[in-house]
Every structure is written in structure tokens, then in C-alpha cells.
Design an enzyme around this catalytic site. Structure first.
Site, short mmCIF file in Angstrom:
data_model
loop_
_atom_site.label_atom_id
_atom_site.label_comp_id
_atom_site.label_asym_id
_atom_site.label_seq_id
_atom_site.Cartn_x
_atom_site.Cartn_y
_atom_site.Cartn_z
N ILE A 137 1.80 9.29 4.13
CA ILE A 137 0.45 8.80 4.43
C ILE A 137 0.60 7.81 5.59
CG2 ILE A 137 -0.62 9.19 2.18
CD1 ILE A 137 -0.07 6.36 1.40
N ASP A 138 -0.47 7.63 6.35
CA ASP A 138 -0.40 6.81 7.55
C ASP A 138 -0.09 5.35 7.24
OD1 ASP A 138 -1.12 9.06 9.02
OD2 ASP A 138 -3.27 8.61 8.91
N LYS A 139 0.39 4.64 8.23
CA LYS A 139 0.75 3.24 8.08
C LYS A 139 -0.38 2.42 7.46
CE LYS A 139 1.63 -0.90 10.87
NZ LYS A 139 1.70 -1.46 12.23
#
Length: 303
Positions: A137-139
């Protein structure tokens, strides 16, 4: 050393060679190709060229791709929020702001650094840079991730992702008021043709399907739950923008005038999968972080 070879097509003629070359592989950014051009690694018809070279139909292009830099990934005590763990699987609640795995120039403070401290046995399928990492999942997205502790578990979990049998539900705050209670977005995703740092809806992209339903409506925003059928890069962010309701706070896909928050309002709250050893279905739920809850409370006050 890996080598990439391709022939410039009729459709690509007249385009800059750095743009053409970076479109061949999702993992090769335009800036990376430009570095290779400076180093003389990109040959057109056997001769090095500059980044602004205009490709001609029939040009034979060869790129000598250097071996990846071997990085020494250090174990770090990052006090991970572990929801479940056994001999095969770890389920961890990733905080907002944490990168999932190291990359050149960013080798500390990632989830992988924390996992290496937490346990010594992680699957090696994705190599030293991404041990155990099955999906990402994105930062600036918080929430649940499953991590494989051995190669057998890794393969079985990846197969479930391919078969679309993993449950992944996200909460998101989006711009605008969605009138329909339920919806499905079925639009292919690939690299944005105008900006290689973004993903977009493109004709020859990979199949991408997102289901959503409205949880709550506010004056200018909507709280939704999105369920992934596929797992493309930035899928929810790209799909919600595509239908006219971009995520609040999204610096890449949202409007400039947005809520004053650090990154997109997106939380991976529900994760379910079949255990790779017991074959039992397991499902976990993590409440959104405090900053997400505070944001929603503030929007309620303005209704």
C-alpha cells in the site's frame, strides 16, 4: 547484466527516445532511462544517442540495464503494530507515512526494516529488497498488509491475489457528493502517457475493477468504502479521480485546493485471506488512524 531490445514502431516515430524507452517497462522511469542515456547504455542502431533523439520507425534500440545495487538492509525496532502472527503469516497495520520496502536512496524506516527486526524468517521470493512482501500500500495510505514468512506461504498468498479471492476494503474521503449509494468502476490502468510518475486510465492498461459504496455524505465530501477486485498501482486513487471524485489530500491525483492533510485520506481497514497452511478463511479489521477519524469528525461539524 540484463539487456532490453525493441524496435521502434510506426506509432512511436517522432517521439523522444527517452519517452519511448521508458514506456516499455513499468519499472523503468523516464528519469532512470535518461541516466542510462547519459551513461551510454542506450544504443540506437548500434550507436549511443542523447535523450532528445527523435525515434524513427524501424530503429533498433538496445538498453544495457545495470545490475541492481546490492543494499545492506538493516533491521530496525520500529514497534510494528502486529495484528496476527504464526509460522507462515504476519498481518501488520502499517502507519501512514511509512514506506513498505527499501529502495535506492531510501533504505531505513521502512516496513521491511521493521519486519527484519521483528522476525528473522521471511520469504525470499522477492529478494533482499522486499523479503516477505506479498502486496503493497502507498506510503501515505495506512492499514493492513499480509506478509509471508516462507516461500510456500508467499506463493499461496500471491495466487489468491491473482485469483481475486483476497478481501481488501478501504475507507476513503473523496471530493464531491456521490449521489449513488453503490457503484463499480471497471477501467484499465497503466502508466499515464503524459506523466510517467503517474498511473492513469489507458486503452491498453491492465484490467482494474473497484467496487464502492457510500458510508456518509458531507457538504462537499463523501466518505466511501472501496473494495478491490484487482490490485493495480494507485488503483483507488486513479479510479475515484476517473469518475470525478478524487481523494481528499491526494497530492498526485487530487485538486490543488483540498483539505489540509498530509497525503490522501485512504485507509486499508479490512483484509481477509485463506490461510496458506490451514486453508481456513481469516479476516482482520483495523480502525482508521486518529488523523483520519478527526478529519471525518470535522467534516460532520460542517454539514
Amino acid at each position: 547484466m540484463e539487456q532490453l531490445h525493441f524496435t521502434v514502431s510506426e506509432e512511436e516515430k517522432g517521439s523522444r527516445i527517452d519517452k519511448v524507452a521508458s514506456s516499455k517497462e513499468e519499472s523503468y522511469s523516464r528519469s532512470q532511462v535518461q541516466e542510462w542515456l547519459k551513461e551510454g547504455r542506450v544504443l540506437v542502431n548500434g550507436r549511443p544517442v542523447k535523450a532528445n533523439y527523435k525515434a524513427a520507425a524501424g530503429d533498433e534500440v538496445t538498453i544495457d540495464i545495470p545490475d541492481p545495487e546490492e543494499l545492506n538492509i538493516e533491521a530496525e525496532d520500529l514497534q510494528l503494530d502486529v495484528y496476527y502472527e504464526d509460522e507462515d503469516v504476519i498481518v501488520v497495520n502499517k502507519p501512514r507515512g511509512m514506506v513498505v520496502h527499501p529502495a535506492p536512496g531510501h533504505t531505513t524506516g521502512t516496513l521491511v526494516n521493521g519486519l527484519m527486526y521483528h522476525c528473522k524468517d521471511l520469504s525470499g521470493i522477492n529478494g533482499v529488497m522486499r523479503p516477505g512482501i506479498v502486496h503493497r500500500i502507498d506510503k501515505d495510505t495506512s492499514g493492513l498488509l499480509m506478509v509471508a514468512k516462507n516461500d510456500l506461504a508467499h506463493e499461496k498468498l500471491v495466487n489468491q491475489l491473482v485469483e481475486k479471492s483476497v478481501t481488501r476494503k478501504y475507507k476513503a474521503v473523496v471530493h464531491g457528493v456521490i449521489q449513488h449509494d453503490f457503484g463499480t468502476i471497471d477501467a484499465p490502468i497503466g502508466r499515464d502517457t503524459k506523466d510517467r510518475q503517474k498511473m492513469g486510465i489507458v486503452d491498453h492498461g491492465k484490467v482494474a475493477v473497484t467496487h464502492f459504496h457510500v458510508l456518509e455524505r458531507f457538504t462537499d465530501f463523501t466518505l466511501v468504502e472501496c473494495e478491490l477486485e484487482t490490485g493495480r498501482t494507485h488503483q483507488i486513487r486513479v479510479h475515484m479521480k476517473y469518475i470525478g471524485f478524487p481523494l481528499a489530500g491526494d497530492p498526485k491525483y487530487g485538486p490543488r485546493k483540498t483539505l489540509d492533510i498530509d497525503g490522501q485520506a485512504l485507509h486499508a481497514g479490512v483484509l481477509g485471506f485463506i490461510h496458506p497452511r490451514t486453508n481456513e478463511y481469516m479476516e482482520f479489521e483495523a480502525a482508521p488512524p486518529a488523523e483520519f477519524t478527526t478529519l471525518v469528525d470535522e467534516l460532520r461539524k460542517k454539514v
